[in-house]
Design an enzyme around this catalytic site. Structure first.
Site, PDB file in Angstrom:
ATOM      1  N   ARG A 201     -33.810 -16.490 -24.525  1.00 29.60           N
ATOM      2  CA  ARG A 201     -35.162 -17.551 -23.043  1.00 29.60           C
ATOM      3  C   ARG A 201     -35.238 -17.159 -21.915  1.00 29.60           C
ATOM      4  O   ARG A 201     -36.189 -17.331 -21.207  1.00 29.60           O
ATOM      5  CB  ARG A 201     -35.086 -18.721 -23.929  1.00 29.60           C
ATOM      6  CG  ARG A 201     -35.732 -18.850 -25.147  1.00 29.60           C
ATOM      7  CD  ARG A 201     -36.244 -20.416 -25.405  1.00 29.60           C
ATOM      8  NE  ARG A 201     -34.332 -21.472 -25.587  1.00 29.60           N
ATOM      9  CZ  ARG A 201     -34.286 -21.532 -26.647  1.00 29.60           C
ATOM     10  NH1 ARG A 201     -34.486 -20.812 -27.902  1.00 29.60           N
ATOM     11  NH2 ARG A 201     -32.575 -22.012 -26.455  1.00 29.60           N
ATOM     12  N   GLU A 237     -24.028 -24.221 -26.527  1.00 33.22           N
ATOM     13  CA  GLU A 237     -25.018 -25.211 -25.720  1.00 33.22           C
ATOM     14  C   GLU A 237     -24.927 -26.536 -26.889  1.00 33.22           C
ATOM     15  O   GLU A 237     -24.629 -27.479 -26.959  1.00 33.22           O
ATOM     16  CB  GLU A 237     -26.537 -25.308 -25.553  1.00 33.22           C
ATOM     17  CG  GLU A 237     -26.742 -24.134 -24.088  1.00 33.22           C
ATOM     18  CD  GLU A 237     -25.856 -24.933 -23.346  1.00 33.22           C
ATOM     19  OE1 GLU A 237     -25.856 -25.602 -23.055  1.00 33.22           O
ATOM     20  OE2 GLU A 237     -25.328 -24.345 -21.782  1.00 33.22           O
TER      21      GLU A 237
END
Length: 336
Positions: A201, A237
């Site tokens: 992204r 993450e």
């Protein structure tokens, strides 16, 4: 044919444009006279068109020289701004004139009242319009940030109650362009030499590099590119362990880079990028993200790892748009 006036701008015998008086001495690329001279003949010449509009690459909108110089007044020196106008701002194209007897006949008679009304009502409403960013639009959780936050829904996904889907922003090109313009304005002042985006992204923000006119460098997972150096394993993450790579030579000693991703949570991915930049002997001028989840303190980890600064445009405080889940929705998120 009578001979032309020999006092002309060029030595071309066909030219009829008068030469601009030149001051004595040397002169830079964009000035007449000596270096540092405040005389800018290009803007005082009798052929300068004050109504000409050029497109500012920072936000995609068209402005006259007077409008552009007024906006940037105090931010850049006049010489730098004139070079920007001449070399980076493109001339706004005017609609070409039509030819042909049928058109001439119609032009002579003029449009009917009905045609004029139709034209006024349908005037290019579908074209994206550039937006001049206000000062508070550049701020974290400012007016523009709130407008963007409203179109980023959250889902129960990857065992999280709130997974923020930036795909909502991509469905609104005007706001996406404004977001990239905010980043470009921010990093133009800092003199960055390269923009780096994380797979996948982070690649969405390539327009930032285009607006700045600097290279965009991909940071990818292991095994996705040839001739790379690796960050070594890091904790992702959400869950799992991964490895981040950059191609050899893509970043060199002395580069000032910005690391961009869509979101910073725990900071694991960004810290892997910082480690790579350390190996390349480059400065991480800033870690940048569209969304920052402040409660997870990823900012502190990035600063400790060596980033000069960390910036997030939107915080979780204003991300309150709950996705409308279809019947039978299942959290099918997997580590990747």
């Amino acid at each position: 044919m009578a001979p032309r006036d020999k006092e002309r701008r060029s030595q071309d015998p066909k030219s009829s444009v008068k030469q601009i008086p030149k001051k004595s001495g040397g002169g830079g690329k964009y000035t007449f006279g000596q270096a540092g001279d405040e005389y800018y003949a290009e803007w005082e010449a009798d052929y300068y068109d004050p109504e000409e509009k050029r497109i500012d690459p920072a936000d995609g909108a068209a402005y006259t020289w007077d409008e552009l110089s007024e906006f940037y007044k105090g931010k850049f020196k006049k010489k730098a701004l004139e070079e920007y106008w001449q070399n980076e701002c493109t001339v706004k194209k005017k609609k070409g004139s039509k030819t042909g007897d049928s058109w001439k006949a119609k032009a002579a008679s003029g449009p009917t009242p009905a045609e004029s009304l139709t034209k006024a009502n349908s005037k290019d409403k579908s074209k994206p319009q550039g937006k001049r960013l206000a000062a508070d639009d550049l701020e974290t959780d400012g007016p523009l940030a709130k407008e963007i936050a409203a179109i980023i829904p959250y889902y129960p996904y990857k065992k999280l109650d709130r997974f923020y889907d930036v795909g909502g922003l991509l469905a609104h090109p005007k706001l996406f362009n404004a977001m990239c313009a905010v980043m470009a304005k921010r990093y133009r002042k800092l003199g960055v030499t390269k923009i780096l985006g994380f797979e996948a992204r982070g690649f969405l923000f390539t327009p930032v590099a285009i607006k700045l006119g600097v290279p965009f460098v991909m940071l990818r997972k292991a095994g996705k590119m040839p001739n790379t150096i690796s960050s070594g394993p890091y904790t992702k993450e959400y869950e799992g362990v991964d490895e981040m790579c950059v191609q050899k030579g893509a970043v060199v000693k002395g580069d000032k880079v910005v690391l961009i991703d869509d979101l910073i949570a725990t900071g694991g991915t960004l810290c892997a990028g910082i480690k790579l930049m350390e190996a390349c002997e480059a400065e991480v001028t800033e870690c940048s993200c569209l969304v920052e989840l402040k409660a997870l303190k990823g900012r502190d980890k990035c600063l400790k790892a060596g980033a000069k600064a960390v910036w997030g445009f939107i915080s979780e405080d204003i991300l309150n748009t709950k996705a409308e889940l279809p019947e039978g929705y299942v959290d099918d998120g997997k580590a990747h």
